[in-house]
Scaffold this motif. Structure first.
Motif, PDB file in Angstrom:
ATOM      1  N   ALA A  60      -2.805  13.353  16.188  1.00  0.00           N
ATOM      2  CA  ALA A  60      -1.957  14.496  15.844  1.00  0.00           C
ATOM      3  C   ALA A  60      -2.723  15.815  15.885  1.00  0.00           C
ATOM      4  N   GLY A  61      -3.990  15.776  16.309  1.00  0.00           N
ATOM      5  CA  GLY A  61      -4.777  17.001  16.423  1.00  0.00           C
ATOM      6  C   GLY A  61      -5.475  17.412  15.149  1.00  0.00           C
ATOM      7  N   ARG A  62      -5.683  16.495  14.229  1.00  0.00           N
ATOM      8  CA  ARG A  62      -6.338  16.821  12.955  1.00  0.00           C
ATOM      9  C   ARG A  62      -7.774  17.260  13.181  1.00  0.00           C
ATOM     10  N   LEU A  63      -8.101  18.397  12.606  1.00  0.00           N
ATOM     11  CA  LEU A  63      -9.474  18.899  12.576  1.00  0.00           C
ATOM     12  C   LEU A  63      -9.891  19.024  11.122  1.00  0.00           C
ATOM     13  N   ARG A  64     -11.191  18.957  10.867  1.00  0.00           N
ATOM     14  CA  ARG A  64     -11.714  19.069   9.503  1.00  0.00           C
ATOM     15  C   ARG A  64     -12.789  20.159   9.447  1.00  0.00           C
ATOM     16  N   PRO A  65     -12.397  21.435   9.662  1.00  0.00           N
ATOM     17  CA  PRO A  65     -13.406  22.489   9.675  1.00  0.00           C
ATOM     18  C   PRO A  65     -14.009  22.769   8.306  1.00  0.00           C
ATOM     19  N   TYR A  66     -13.248  22.555   7.228  1.00  0.00           N
ATOM     20  CA  TYR A  66     -13.748  22.753   5.866  1.00  0.00           C
ATOM     21  C   TYR A  66     -12.784  22.067   4.897  1.00  0.00           C
ATOM     22  N   ARG A  67     -13.231  21.858   3.674  1.00  0.00           N
ATOM     23  CA  ARG A  67     -12.432  21.177   2.655  1.00  0.00           C
ATOM     24  C   ARG A  67     -11.123  21.921   2.405  1.00  0.00           C
ATOM     25  N   ASN A  68     -10.033  21.188   2.352  1.00  0.00           N
ATOM     26  CA  ASN A  68      -8.684  21.718   2.104  1.00  0.00           C
ATOM     27  C   ASN A  68      -8.211  22.705   3.166  1.00  0.00           C
ATOM     28  N   ALA A  69      -8.757  22.595   4.381  1.00  0.00           N
ATOM     29  CA  ALA A  69      -8.301  23.445   5.484  1.00  0.00           C
ATOM     30  C   ALA A  69      -6.853  23.096   5.837  1.00  0.00           C
ATOM     31  N   ALA A 120       3.023  24.323  -2.296  1.00  0.00           N
ATOM     32  CA  ALA A 120       2.018  25.316  -1.902  1.00  0.00           C
ATOM     33  C   ALA A 120       0.667  24.631  -1.704  1.00  0.00           C
ATOM     34  N   PRO A 121      -0.174  25.195  -0.828  1.00  0.00           N
ATOM     35  CA  PRO A 121      -1.525  24.642  -0.664  1.00  0.00           C
ATOM     36  C   PRO A 121      -2.313  24.740  -1.968  1.00  0.00           C
ATOM     37  N   ILE A 122      -3.210  23.810  -2.171  1.00  0.00           N
ATOM     38  CA  ILE A 122      -4.021  23.776  -3.388  1.00  0.00           C
ATOM     39  C   ILE A 122      -4.840  25.053  -3.547  1.00  0.00           C
ATOM     40  N   ALA A 150       0.854  -1.191   0.000  1.00  0.00           N
ATOM     41  CA  ALA A 150       0.000   0.000   0.000  1.00  0.00           C
ATOM     42  C   ALA A 150       0.892   1.243   0.000  1.00  0.00           C
ATOM     43  N   TYR A 151       0.362   2.319  -0.511  1.00  0.00           N
ATOM     44  CA  TYR A 151       1.064   3.602  -0.544  1.00  0.00           C
ATOM     45  C   TYR A 151       0.199   4.638   0.160  1.00  0.00           C
ATOM     46  N   ILE A 152       0.825   5.373   1.072  1.00  0.00           N
ATOM     47  CA  ILE A 152       0.136   6.372   1.879  1.00  0.00           C
ATOM     48  C   ILE A 152       0.722   7.744   1.566  1.00  0.00           C
ATOM     49  N   GLY A 153      -0.127   8.714   1.261  1.00  0.00           N
ATOM     50  CA  GLY A 153       0.306  10.093   1.104  1.00  0.00           C
ATOM     51  C   GLY A 153       0.264  10.780   2.459  1.00  0.00           C
ATOM     52  N   LEU A 154       1.335  11.496   2.793  1.00  0.00           N
ATOM     53  CA  LEU A 154       1.425  12.219   4.062  1.00  0.00           C
ATOM     54  C   LEU A 154       1.581  13.704   3.772  1.00  0.00           C
ATOM     55  N   GLY A 155       0.903  14.533   4.535  1.00  0.00           N
ATOM     56  CA  GLY A 155       1.030  15.971   4.371  1.00  0.00           C
ATOM     57  C   GLY A 155       0.684  16.693   5.654  1.00  0.00           C
ATOM     58  N   ALA A 156       1.273  17.863   5.836  1.00  0.00           N
ATOM     59  CA  ALA A 156       0.973  18.719   6.993  1.00  0.00           C
ATOM     60  C   ALA A 156       1.467  20.125   6.684  1.00  0.00           C
ATOM     61  N   ASN A 157       0.755  21.117   7.233  1.00  0.00           N
ATOM     62  CA  ASN A 157       1.237  22.495   7.090  1.00  0.00           C
ATOM     63  C   ASN A 157       0.980  23.346   8.323  1.00  0.00           C
ATOM     64  N   SER A 195      -4.204  27.985  -2.130  1.00  0.00           N
ATOM     65  CA  SER A 195      -3.342  29.154  -1.905  1.00  0.00           C
ATOM     66  C   SER A 195      -3.529  29.823  -0.557  1.00  0.00           C
ATOM     67  N   SER A 196      -4.178  29.173   0.407  1.00  0.00           N
ATOM     68  CA  SER A 196      -4.266  29.759   1.741  1.00  0.00           C
ATOM     69  C   SER A 196      -3.475  28.905   2.718  1.00  0.00           C
ATOM     70  N   GLY A 197      -2.876  29.567   3.679  1.00  0.00           N
ATOM     71  CA  GLY A 197      -2.105  28.856   4.680  1.00  0.00           C
ATOM     72  C   GLY A 197      -0.666  28.654   4.246  1.00  0.00           C
ATOM     73  N   PRO A 198       0.150  28.158   5.187  1.00  0.00           N
ATOM     74  CA  PRO A 198       1.564  27.928   4.874  1.00  0.00           C
ATOM     75  C   PRO A 198       1.755  26.763   3.902  1.00  0.00           C
ATOM     76  N   ASP A 199       2.956  26.678   3.331  1.00  0.00           N
ATOM     77  CA  ASP A 199       3.280  25.570   2.439  1.00  0.00           C
ATOM     78  C   ASP A 199       3.160  24.239   3.180  1.00  0.00           C
ATOM     79  N   TYR A 200       2.893  23.207   2.420  1.00  0.00           N
ATOM     80  CA  TYR A 200       2.796  21.850   2.957  1.00  0.00           C
ATOM     81  C   TYR A 200       4.147  21.153   2.912  1.00  0.00           C
ATOM     82  N   THR A 201       4.350  20.262   3.834  1.00  0.00           N
ATOM     83  CA  THR A 201       5.416  19.286   3.766  1.00  0.00           C
ATOM     84  C   THR A 201       4.734  17.974   3.424  1.00  0.00           C
ATOM     85  N   ASN A 202       5.226  17.305   2.377  1.00  0.00           N
ATOM     86  CA  ASN A 202       4.599  16.084   1.875  1.00  0.00           C
ATOM     87  C   ASN A 202       5.614  14.959   1.745  1.00  0.00           C
ATOM     88  N   ALA A 203       5.122  13.742   1.766  1.00  0.00           N
ATOM     89  CA  ALA A 203       5.918  12.540   1.518  1.00  0.00           C
ATOM     90  C   ALA A 203       4.964  11.425   1.133  1.00  0.00           C
TER      91      ALA A 203
END
Length: 156
Positions: free
Chosen positions: A83-92, A47-49, A7-14, A51-59
């Motif tokens: 890790a404290g993930r919240l989902r207030p809106y799409r692409n937050a 960059a975020p999809i 399996a392959y997992i995409g990881l991201g955080a900003n 364009s709001s918020g800081p750049d993402y770190t991905n792997a």
């Protein structure tokens, strides 16, 4: 007992400390008894999809698992919540985002999970690290289609 599946997992955080969040997620996944042989790509910045918020770190993480795709999704969502993930809106902006990109040769279409990930083929921040960990489904043509999207490999 279920056979091992790649399996392959995409990881991201900003938010917070993204690199630490990604490393912690990899460690949490590797500690699961139903997961083995984890191999992570380099870290990348993009960059975020929207364009709001800081750049993402991905792997991308390649692993072997005996978990079913739905059980692996539950594992990923549990790690995100820890890790404290919240989902207030799409692409937050987020502290951690874990996406099940590929699960063997399988296809899943349910209300909670679609595999292969439906938008992965459009995103350099997925395809570049996915190619790095040796996913056979990524070829030069696919990488050329996303070459205009800015992505930068971070130093180790």
């Amino acid at each position: 007992m279920r056979d091992w599946v790649t399996a392959y997992i995409g990881l991201g955080a900003n938010l917070g400390n993204p690199a630490h969040a990604l490393h912690s997620a990899v460690q949490a996944l590797a500690a699961n008894p139903g997961i083995a042989q984890c191999r992570a790509s380099s870290l990348y910045s993009s960059a975020p999809i929207d364009s709001s918020g800081p750049d993402y770190t991905n792997a991308v993480l390649k692993l072997q698992t005996r978990l079913s795709a739905p059980d692996l999704l539950v594992c990923l969502q549990t790690i995100e919540l820890q890790a404290g993930r919240l989902r207030p809106y799409r692409n937050a902006p987020r502290t951690l985002d874990l996406d099940l990109l590929l699960y063997g040769d399988g296809q899943v279409h349910s209300p909670s999970l679609v595999v292969p990930h439906p938008r992965m083929w459009e995103r350099a921040f997925v395809l570049v690290p996915l190619a790095e960990v040796g996913a056979p489904c990524v070829d030069a043509h696919m990488l050329a289609r996303v070459a205009s999207q800015p992505i930068r490999r971070l130093p180790p």
